[in-house]
Scaffold this motif. Structure first.
Motif, PDB file in Angstrom:
ATOM      1  N   LYS A  72       0.828  -1.214   0.000  1.00  0.00           N
ATOM      2  CA  LYS A  72       0.000   0.000   0.000  1.00  0.00           C
ATOM      3  C   LYS A  72       0.860   1.260   0.000  1.00  0.00           C
ATOM      4  O   LYS A  72       0.356   2.369   0.227  1.00  0.00           O
ATOM      5  N   GLY A  73       2.169   1.091  -0.152  1.00  0.00           N
ATOM      6  CA  GLY A  73       3.031   2.260  -0.319  1.00  0.00           C
ATOM      7  C   GLY A  73       3.617   2.824   0.965  1.00  0.00           C
ATOM      8  O   GLY A  73       4.254   3.882   0.950  1.00  0.00           O
ATOM      9  N   ARG A  74       3.415   2.120   2.099  1.00  0.00           N
ATOM     10  CA  ARG A  74       3.989   2.614   3.347  1.00  0.00           C
ATOM     11  C   ARG A  74       5.461   2.208   3.450  1.00  0.00           C
ATOM     12  O   ARG A  74       5.878   1.222   2.859  1.00  0.00           O
ATOM     13  N   LYS A  75       6.212   2.985   4.225  1.00  0.00           N
ATOM     14  CA  LYS A  75       7.617   2.644   4.467  1.00  0.00           C
ATOM     15  C   LYS A  75       7.685   1.614   5.592  1.00  0.00           C
ATOM     16  O   LYS A  75       7.340   1.911   6.737  1.00  0.00           O
ATOM     17  N   VAL A  76       8.097   0.383   5.236  1.00  0.00           N
ATOM     18  CA  VAL A  76       8.001  -0.732   6.179  1.00  0.00           C
ATOM     19  C   VAL A  76       9.359  -1.415   6.366  1.00  0.00           C
ATOM     20  O   VAL A  76      10.083  -1.646   5.397  1.00  0.00           O
ATOM     21  N   GLU A 102      19.732   5.227  13.850  1.00  0.00           N
ATOM     22  CA  GLU A 102      18.613   5.683  14.687  1.00  0.00           C
ATOM     23  C   GLU A 102      17.608   6.499  13.888  1.00  0.00           C
ATOM     24  O   GLU A 102      16.397   6.375  14.079  1.00  0.00           O
ATOM     25  N   LYS A 103      18.105   7.306  12.962  1.00  0.00           N
ATOM     26  CA  LYS A 103      17.227   8.133  12.149  1.00  0.00           C
ATOM     27  C   LYS A 103      16.353   7.235  11.256  1.00  0.00           C
ATOM     28  O   LYS A 103      15.144   7.436  11.153  1.00  0.00           O
ATOM     29  N   GLN A 104      16.981   6.240  10.633  1.00  0.00           N
ATOM     30  CA  GLN A 104      16.224   5.329   9.763  1.00  0.00           C
ATOM     31  C   GLN A 104      15.184   4.566  10.572  1.00  0.00           C
ATOM     32  O   GLN A 104      14.022   4.443  10.171  1.00  0.00           O
ATOM     33  N   PHE A 105      15.588   4.044  11.732  1.00  0.00           N
ATOM     34  CA  PHE A 105      14.689   3.242  12.565  1.00  0.00           C
ATOM     35  C   PHE A 105      13.467   4.047  12.990  1.00  0.00           C
ATOM     36  O   PHE A 105      12.342   3.540  13.026  1.00  0.00           O
ATOM     37  N   ALA A 106      13.695   5.323  13.303  1.00  0.00           N
ATOM     38  CA  ALA A 106      12.604   6.178  13.782  1.00  0.00           C
ATOM     39  C   ALA A 106      11.683   6.613  12.651  1.00  0.00           C
ATOM     40  O   ALA A 106      10.555   7.034  12.890  1.00  0.00           O
ATOM     41  N   ASP A 107      12.158   6.494  11.413  1.00  0.00           N
ATOM     42  CA  ASP A 107      11.461   7.101  10.278  1.00  0.00           C
ATOM     43  C   ASP A 107      10.398   6.198   9.630  1.00  0.00           C
ATOM     44  O   ASP A 107       9.481   6.690   8.987  1.00  0.00           O
TER      45      ASP A 107
END
Ligand SMILES: Nc1ncnc2c1ncn2[C@@H]1O[C@H](COP(=O)(O)OP(=O)(O)OP(=O)(O)O)[C@@H](O)[C@H]1O
Ligand SMILES: [Mg+2]
Length: 191
Positions: A72-76, A102-107
């Motif tokens: 569905k286009g979400r960042k997963v 940390e930035k990627q994990f939080a995003d």
């Protein structure tokens, strides 16, 4: 970036279509998983803990959730906690890599963490380090949605990742319990 965060093979077909509803508990579990997806697609922020004995379909359901939302286009992200902690260790001594991690994990819109509690080797110092790390990871996901699957029930999980982390996972949270003693799907595959 997908390579570091999305560990579902393209030929892995675990999804809702091939999730067999062998008993009412599994029907309820599938219903909760699809409700969870609906909530997220409506923009709600929800965590989900899927606890249960081996072979009961926790990873299968978690993959189904991850694949559907990605479609569905979400960042997963989908990652086993053991692999997650290996990746954390690889950033040791490298502040830039640590901050990027940390930035990627939080995003991510959704992070699915498979097999929570398997990352520890039970040595006291390792346990306390991973407990602290869990609190940090869960806090990084504040205001976002995260799925945690685990063999541990709530009380055992407290002993493994720490009571503070279990309490934080419980905020805005749904739970799927798959502890049917007579359902190990892998037994079925053997005969
Ligand atoms: N209800 C089900 N319908 C179809 N396949 C299933 C079902 N439950 C489990 N399976 C299949 O059985 C195998 C084991 O399931 P899965 O890996 O999801 O178990 P698990 O609960 O994550 O176990 P573990 O605690 O060992 O990680 C997988 O191949 C999965 O696709
Ligand atoms: Mg599993």
């Amino acid at each position: 970036m997908d390579g570091d965060w999305y560990y579902i093979n393209s030929d892995d077909k675990a999804g809702f279509k091939n999730f067999e509803e062998l008993n009412p508990e599994l029907t309820a579990a599938k219903g909760k998983a699809t409700d969870y997806i609906k909530d997220l697609l409506e923009g709600k922020i929800r965590n989900l803990r899927i606890s249960g004995t081996p072979g009961t379909g926790k990873t299968h359901l978690a993959k189904a959730i991850a694949r559907t939302l990605k479609h569905k286009g979400r960042k997963v992200a989908f990652i086993e906690s053991r692999k997650l902690f290996d990746n954390i260790k690889n950033t040791f001594g490298n502040r830039v890599a640590q901050e990027r991690f940390e930035k990627q994990f939080a995003d991510f819109d959704l992070v699915v963490l498979d097999d929570v509690g398997v990352e520890t080797n039970k040595a006291a110092d390792e346990l306390s380090w991973s407990s602290r790390e869990w609190v940090k990871l869960i806090d990084l996901r504040r205001g976002k949605s995260t799925v945690y699957t685990t063999n541990f029930d709530k009380e055992s999980l407290k002993a493994v990742i720490g009571a503070r982390s279990v309490s934080r996972i419980g905020e805005n949270s749904e739970t799927i319990e798959l502890f049917t003693p007579d359902h190990d799907y892998r037994d079925r595959l053997l005969y």
